[in-house]
Design a protein around this motif. Structure first.
Motif, PDB file in Angstrom:
ATOM      1  N   VAL A  44     -24.912   8.426  56.469  1.00 51.73           N
ATOM      2  CA  VAL A  44     -25.794   8.164  55.038  1.00 51.73           C
ATOM      3  C   VAL A  44     -26.772   9.303  54.668  1.00 51.73           C
ATOM      4  O   VAL A  44     -27.073   9.308  53.756  1.00 51.73           O
ATOM      5  N   LYS A  45     -26.669  10.175  55.615  1.00 51.79           N
ATOM      6  CA  LYS A  45     -27.868  11.231  55.442  1.00 51.79           C
ATOM      7  C   LYS A  45     -27.569  12.316  54.292  1.00 51.79           C
ATOM      8  O   LYS A  45     -28.087  12.798  53.430  1.00 51.79           O
ATOM      9  N   TYR A  46     -26.103  12.431  54.214  1.00 48.17           N
ATOM     10  CA  TYR A  46     -25.630  13.270  53.100  1.00 48.17           C
ATOM     11  C   TYR A  46     -24.904  12.748  52.075  1.00 48.17           C
ATOM     12  O   TYR A  46     -24.518  13.449  51.207  1.00 48.17           O
ATOM     13  N   ILE A  47     -24.390  11.396  51.909  1.00 50.80           N
ATOM     14  CA  ILE A  47     -23.666  10.852  50.962  1.00 50.80           C
ATOM     15  C   ILE A  47     -24.153  10.579  49.539  1.00 50.80           C
ATOM     16  O   ILE A  47     -25.351  10.286  49.646  1.00 50.80           O
ATOM     17  N   ASP A  48     -23.608  10.456  48.588  1.00 46.05           N
ATOM     18  CA  ASP A  48     -23.939  10.191  47.270  1.00 46.05           C
ATOM     19  C   ASP A  48     -23.565   8.652  47.055  1.00 46.05           C
ATOM     20  O   ASP A  48     -24.516   7.978  46.383  1.00 46.05           O
ATOM     21  N   GLY A  49     -22.519   8.219  47.530  1.00 49.84           N
ATOM     22  CA  GLY A  49     -22.321   6.767  47.452  1.00 49.84           C
ATOM     23  C   GLY A  49     -21.772   6.097  48.632  1.00 49.84           C
ATOM     24  O   GLY A  49     -21.290   6.712  49.548  1.00 49.84           O
ATOM     25  N   LEU A  50     -22.048   4.846  48.753  1.00 48.69           N
ATOM     26  CA  LEU A  50     -21.402   4.273  50.075  1.00 48.69           C
ATOM     27  C   LEU A  50     -20.721   2.827  49.580  1.00 48.69           C
ATOM     28  O   LEU A  50     -21.225   2.004  48.982  1.00 48.69           O
ATOM     29  N   PHE A  51     -19.145   2.523  50.085  1.00 49.88           N
ATOM     30  CA  PHE A  51     -18.569   1.686  49.636  1.00 49.88           C
ATOM     31  C   PHE A  51     -18.449   1.000  51.155  1.00 49.88           C
ATOM     32  O   PHE A  51     -18.155   1.146  52.226  1.00 49.88           O
ATOM     33  N   CYS A  52     -19.141  -0.294  50.999  1.00 48.85           N
ATOM     34  CA  CYS A  52     -19.235  -1.064  52.336  1.00 48.85           C
ATOM     35  C   CYS A  52     -18.853  -2.516  52.227  1.00 48.85           C
ATOM     36  O   CYS A  52     -18.708  -3.192  51.216  1.00 48.85           O
ATOM     37  N   LEU A  53     -18.765  -3.269  53.444  1.00 47.82           N
ATOM     38  CA  LEU A  53     -18.384  -4.563  53.395  1.00 47.82           C
ATOM     39  C   LEU A  53     -19.593  -5.225  54.004  1.00 47.82           C
ATOM     40  O   LEU A  53     -20.876  -4.856  54.188  1.00 47.82           O
ATOM     41  N   LEU A  54     -19.519  -6.700  53.866  1.00 50.39           N
ATOM     42  CA  LEU A  54     -20.501  -7.567  54.154  1.00 50.39           C
ATOM     43  C   LEU A  54     -20.804  -7.270  55.840  1.00 50.39           C
ATOM     44  O   LEU A  54     -21.767  -7.796  56.390  1.00 50.39           O
ATOM     45  N   THR A  55     -20.097  -6.683  56.457  1.00 54.66           N
ATOM     46  CA  THR A  55     -20.233  -6.518  58.142  1.00 54.66           C
ATOM     47  C   THR A  55     -21.273  -5.494  58.356  1.00 54.66           C
ATOM     48  O   THR A  55     -21.669  -5.474  59.304  1.00 54.66           O
TER      49      THR A  55
END
Length: 320
Positions: A44-55
């Motif tokens: 998460v330190k370098y990304i522009d977007g995060l695609f995540c799940l409810l987990t």
């Protein structure tokens, strides 16, 4: 230069290729094992977007490590796994995937209701374990569904879809919601009641409300005590809405007849959880939206939300 995104679980190759058209993709390679927290904190330190799940828990400490993050695209309807306030303060867009799983989740909810009422799982085990010796008048008798009263807590999209299914079984549908849904009342012939009345009158109580601070332990000892001793509780929303200790006691003491649960406070639910020892509970591993078509559609919607956000366009489903 393409924006960099991280996908927290291995997803369908077609979806990944779609994202790669506009983004540099980094993806956790496991399908069944969630990304470790330490890995997520580093990514998460370098990304522009995060695609995540409810987990994944996207909390304040994680978001504070994100220097370039512009969007969190949650492949779920609920977003209680995300610290919305911190995301808002940091100017991070949060999106979700409502709508696309409505019908599939309503199907599963009604299937769970039927399986619990007619003791289908118990009956299958009875046969497979060699206990079926003969037909007898009261063997594995359950509760009727047709003509029964269904109480729905949370009359959103899924609640309305469930009400529609119930009408085919000539069920009397009552509901409780933060606000009345007069259009749904007219369309489906359903009746708004207060919470206590719903609990007292319903043969089936289906929990479909979002999980928030206000709905935590919404169904606990007091609420369960109001239900009929022949009533069945169905929860396909979130585990934290139902107090599991109180539910266990009510089921064990037969103060309610049975429960069908697709969700738990802790997931995966520990195998030594006392509620799993009860014969009058049907349990599922959070599969409300688990049809092939719907899960692929959810991933596709989450992808569109992600890409539009990174292009400074307005995605279809924005939480903040």
């Amino acid at each position: 230069m393409k924006p960099t995104i991280f996908i927290t679980r291995k997803i369908d190759d077609q979806i990944v290729e779609k994202i790669k058209e506009t983004c540099e993709v980094d993806m956790w390679p496991e399908e069944e094992i969630p990304v470790p927290r330490s890995v997520l904190e580093e990514k998460v330190k370098y990304i522009d977007g995060l695609f995540c799940l409810l987990t994944e828990t996207i909390d304040k400490s994680l978001l504070e490590k994100a220097e370039n993050l512009k969007v969190v695209s949650n492949m779920a309807v609920g977003y209680n796994n995300i610290d919305i306030q911190t995301a808002k303060e940091k100017g991070i867009t949060v999106t979700n995937t409502p709508g696309v799983l409505t019908q599939t989740t309503a199907d599963l909810t009604f299937a769970l209701l039927m399986a619990t009422a007619r003791r289908l799982v118990e009956g299958s085990s009875y046969l497979r374990d060699g206990e079926w010796k003969t037909w007898s008048p009261m063997q594995l008798t359950g509760q009727d569904i047709h003509g029964a009263t269904l109480g729905i807590i949370g009359m959103g999209r899924i609640g309305e879809a469930l009400a529609k299914r119930a009408l085919g079984f000539d069920m009397n549908v009552i509901y409780h919601n933060r606000s009345r849904k007069t259009e749904a009342e007219e369309k489906y012939g359903i009746t708004y009641v207060n919470m206590d009345q719903l609990l007292k009158e319903s043969d089936f109580v289906c929990v479909l409300t979002p999980y928030t601070k206000e709905t935590h332990d919404l169904i606990s000892e007091k609420e369960l005590s109001l239900m009929k001793d022949t009533a069945i509780l169905i929860n396909t929303a979130r585990g934290g809405i139902v107090n599991e200790e109180a539910l266990y006691k009510a089921l064990k003491d037969r103060r309610i007849w049975a429960a069908g649960l697709d969700v738990f406070q802790e997931e995966p639910v520990p195998l030594d959880h006392p509620i799993l020892s009860l014969p009058n509970v049907v349990t599922l591993p959070h599969i409300g939206s688990a049809s092939i078509k719907t899960r692929l559609k959810m991933a596709d919607v989450a992808t569109d939300n992600l890409i539009k956000s990174l292009k400074n366009e307005t995605p279809k489903y924005v939480v903040i």
